[in-house]
Design a protein around this motif. Sequence first.
Motif, PDB file in Angstrom:
ATOM      1  N   ARG A 211      -7.754  -5.191  -7.184  1.00 46.51           N
ATOM      2  CA  ARG A 211      -7.213  -4.047  -6.465  1.00 46.51           C
ATOM      3  C   ARG A 211      -5.696  -3.962  -6.635  1.00 46.51           C
ATOM      4  NH1 ARG A 211     -10.958  -1.422  -3.873  1.00 46.51           N
ATOM      5  NH2 ARG A 211     -12.863  -2.469  -3.240  1.00 46.51           N
ATOM      6  N   SER A 212      -5.156  -2.795  -6.282  1.00 44.64           N
ATOM      7  CA  SER A 212      -3.721  -2.564  -6.408  1.00 44.64           C
ATOM      8  C   SER A 212      -2.956  -3.368  -5.365  1.00 44.64           C
ATOM      9  CB  SER A 212      -3.420  -1.070  -6.220  1.00 44.64           C
ATOM     10  OG  SER A 212      -4.107  -0.291  -7.162  1.00 44.64           O
ATOM     11  N   SER A 213      -1.641  -3.560  -5.625  1.00 41.58           N
ATOM     12  CA  SER A 213      -0.800  -4.251  -4.662  1.00 41.58           C
ATOM     13  C   SER A 213      -0.649  -3.419  -3.400  1.00 41.58           C
ATOM     14  CB  SER A 213       0.581  -4.509  -5.268  1.00 41.58           C
ATOM     15  OG  SER A 213       1.336  -3.303  -5.286  1.00 41.58           O
ATOM     16  N   GLY A 214      -0.217  -4.081  -2.307  1.00 43.35           N
ATOM     17  CA  GLY A 214      -0.055  -3.375  -1.044  1.00 43.35           C
ATOM     18  C   GLY A 214       0.960  -2.258  -1.128  1.00 43.35           C
ATOM     19  N   ILE A 215       2.071  -2.486  -1.829  1.00 42.84           N
ATOM     20  CA  ILE A 215       3.108  -1.453  -1.933  1.00 42.84           C
ATOM     21  C   ILE A 215       2.575  -0.233  -2.678  1.00 42.84           C
ATOM     22  CG2 ILE A 215       5.361  -0.895  -2.915  1.00 42.84           C
ATOM     23  CD1 ILE A 215       6.201  -3.790  -2.410  1.00 42.84           C
ATOM     24  N   LYS A 216       1.910  -0.465  -3.780  1.00 39.14           N
ATOM     25  CA  LYS A 216       1.360   0.649  -4.560  1.00 39.14           C
ATOM     26  C   LYS A 216       0.346   1.442  -3.734  1.00 39.14           C
ATOM     27  CE  LYS A 216       1.740  -1.918  -8.946  1.00 39.14           C
ATOM     28  NZ  LYS A 216       2.695  -1.098  -9.697  1.00 39.14           N
TER      29      LYS A 216
END
Length: 291
Positions: A211-216
């Motif tokens: 999954r994508s990073s939290g910021i993204k």
Amino acid sequence: MKIVVGIATAGRAPVLAEILRDLRGQIRQPDEIVVCAPSDEDMQGAAEAFPGVRLITGPRGLTRQRNAILAAIPGADVIMFFDDDFLAEPHYLQAVERHLETNARTVVVTGAVLADGIKGPGLDVAEGRAILAARGEGHGPSGPEPVFTGYGCNMALRLAPMRAFGLSFDERLPLYGWQEDVDLSRRLAAHGDVRLLPDARGVHLGVKRGRSSGIKLGYSQVANPLYIAAKKEGYPRTRAWEHIIRNLLSNIVKAIRPEPYIDRRGRLVGNMLAFFDLVRGRMSPERAATL
């Protein structure tokens, strides 16, 4: 009716293989399964798990990979998109076919999710299979119900209207594609009905790998709904803001003591960056991929 199962995947080869093995138990077998990943490594073991599966590579990003699958199946009537971590009950495809054959106006069908690991730490394959076994097979409590959108982890699309009106997934929604299912469902809803089918049931494992990073993701939580609403294709701006505010408040409250499996602080930073860009008139969904 030619039904193709499409799976976009990245970074989850072991789970993908288990999902493909599980599909061998469908009462109504798919006419074809097409898997799209950024690299062959992402699909390691897939050919052994489901002999005959078609493996293709495409640019990284959920919307791009799903569009690559659509381009690869010009003769199909229905595309059944499953996430690479969705376990379907054995009669799932049979229920979808029966409904679409007898309901010509239905353009999107989404199944009933018995458990969704995305809302928690995630489920492993054994846990998902145990949930399916415990619930047993059979019919849901009611017939098909109208819904606002299909759920991307298990969403069947009738391809005739998509081809007739040139519809596809919006590739401006990058990476994990946040809200890409809502966007396409609402555009298809202009040409037919969107239905929840209780007879088609499954479990979404919500695997955290890949999954994508939290910021993204946090940036996408703000940018994507506003971008989709601005297109004025059936997604009201009020609904977009409700969605954004709900996620923002959740990130604020839980950032103090975040769950170990969710980067709440990263999501909150992403939310703030999106609002900053919005004020400056520079917000775009693509920016999430650069953070």
